[in-house]
Design a protein around this motif. Structure first.
Motif, PDB file in Angstrom:
ATOM      1  N   ILE A 183      -0.482   7.910   1.775  1.00  0.00           N
ATOM      2  CA  ILE A 183      -0.357   6.944   1.130  1.00  0.00           C
ATOM      3  C   ILE A 183      -1.733   6.113   0.928  1.00  0.00           C
ATOM      4  N   THR A 184      -2.400   6.474  -0.245  1.00  0.00           N
ATOM      5  CA  THR A 184      -3.762   5.457  -0.213  1.00  0.00           C
ATOM      6  C   THR A 184      -4.020   5.116  -0.869  1.00  0.00           C
ATOM      7  N   ASP A 185      -3.847   5.080  -2.258  1.00  0.00           N
ATOM      8  CA  ASP A 185      -4.207   4.478  -3.452  1.00  0.00           C
ATOM      9  C   ASP A 185      -2.220   4.503  -4.146  1.00  0.00           C
ATOM     10  N   PHE A 186      -2.239   3.495  -3.923  1.00  0.00           N
ATOM     11  CA  PHE A 186      -0.558   2.789  -5.015  1.00  0.00           C
ATOM     12  C   PHE A 186      -0.362   1.322  -5.562  1.00  0.00           C
ATOM     13  N   ASP A 187       0.691   1.371  -5.643  1.00  0.00           N
ATOM     14  CA  ASP A 187       1.050   0.294  -6.492  1.00  0.00           C
ATOM     15  C   ASP A 187       2.539  -0.145  -5.562  1.00  0.00           C
ATOM     16  N   VAL A 188       2.801  -1.132  -4.793  1.00  0.00           N
ATOM     17  CA  VAL A 188       3.865  -0.897  -4.166  1.00  0.00           C
ATOM     18  C   VAL A 188       5.415  -1.464  -4.416  1.00  0.00           C
ATOM     19  N   GLU A 189       4.899  -1.497  -5.921  1.00  0.00           N
ATOM     20  CA  GLU A 189       6.148  -1.879  -6.751  1.00  0.00           C
ATOM     21  C   GLU A 189       6.344  -1.188  -6.947  1.00  0.00           C
ATOM     22  N   GLU A 190       5.518   0.166  -7.332  1.00  0.00           N
ATOM     23  CA  GLU A 190       6.085   1.338  -7.745  1.00  0.00           C
ATOM     24  C   GLU A 190       7.340   2.051  -7.271  1.00  0.00           C
ATOM     25  N   GLY A 191       7.209   2.005  -5.885  1.00  0.00           N
ATOM     26  CA  GLY A 191       8.371   2.805  -4.979  1.00  0.00           C
ATOM     27  C   GLY A 191       9.495   2.763  -5.238  1.00  0.00           C
ATOM     28  N   TYR A 192      10.057   1.138  -6.043  1.00  0.00           N
ATOM     29  CA  TYR A 192      11.634   0.968  -5.730  1.00  0.00           C
ATOM     30  C   TYR A 192      12.149   1.953  -6.747  1.00  0.00           C
TER      31      TYR A 192
END
Length: 213
Positions: A149-158
């Motif tokens: 996991i490198t470039d990500f939007d943490v809220e997208e994990g929902y």
């Protein structure tokens, strides 16, 4: 953690109610403290007539409601397992306390509802990050580095987040001591009942750990 908790627990168990009170204390303290072994119990489910076990993080223990809460990826194989068969067992053992607690009951899967939203809002960004991995849990791959996991939007994990609520109807407590083990069973079917059980050998604990989720 175990040494400080040990001071709060009986040195011997002559009253069966002490086994239940000790279990409640151990599991309550296990939720916020990652240092205790009961923070990561073994959760076993059924899949195609086989027992499948994995270590999971205990997120909530509510004795009054008789439930435990766990978080997982909704792409994991255990999600479909539980949808087909909700029977489950949760077991933990601490060799320092010399105590094993085993619960049997039913597990309910929650995805994109009030339960998951509340749990997600209470989660830290570090915990949320785990659900941003692409591809889903247990997928066969050739190069694990491609899934870092490198470039990500943490809220997208929902969108990959699920909550498993385990409702237990029985709790077995085992305390190992050279002068005499103590084993007790507490059940909540239509009403509460408890009984002492013959303890088994110190070398015959019920823990079988499969690290795969």
């Amino acid at each position: 953690m175990s040494s400080s908790l040990k001071e709060k627990l009986p040195d011997s168990y002559s009253d069966i109610s002490e086994t239940l009170e000790s279990a409640k204390l151990i599991l309550s303290e296990a939720v916020p403290n990652a240092q205790t072994l009961f923070h990561t119990p073994v959760v076993s489910t059924v899949h195609e007539n086989k027992i499948v076990s994995r270590v999971m993080v205990l997120r909530e223990f509510d004795f009054d409601k008789k439930l435990l809460r766990f978080h997982t990826d909704n792409r994991a194989a255990k999600i479909e397992n539980l949808k087909q068969n909700s029977s489950a067992t949760v077991i933990g053992y601490d060799p320092d306390l010399k105590i094993q607690i085993k619960m049997q009951g039913q597990a309910t899967v929650n995805i994109n509802n009030e339960v998951t939203q509340m749990a997600w809002n209470e989660s830290t960004a570090r915990s949320k990050k785990c659900y941003s991995v692409k591809g889903g849990s247990t997928k066969e791959i050739e190069n694990p580095a491609e899934y870092d996991i490198t470039d990500f939007d943490v809220e997208e994990g929902y969108q990959n987040f699920a909550v498993i609520v385990f409702s237990f109807s029985s709790m077995e407590f085992l305390y190992l001591k050279s002068s005499g083990h103590r084993r007790a069973l507490h059940t909540w079917d239509e009403e509460y009942s408890s009984t002492w059980l013959v303890p088994w050998s110190i070398y015959k604990l019920d823990i079988i750990v499969n690290p795969y989720h």
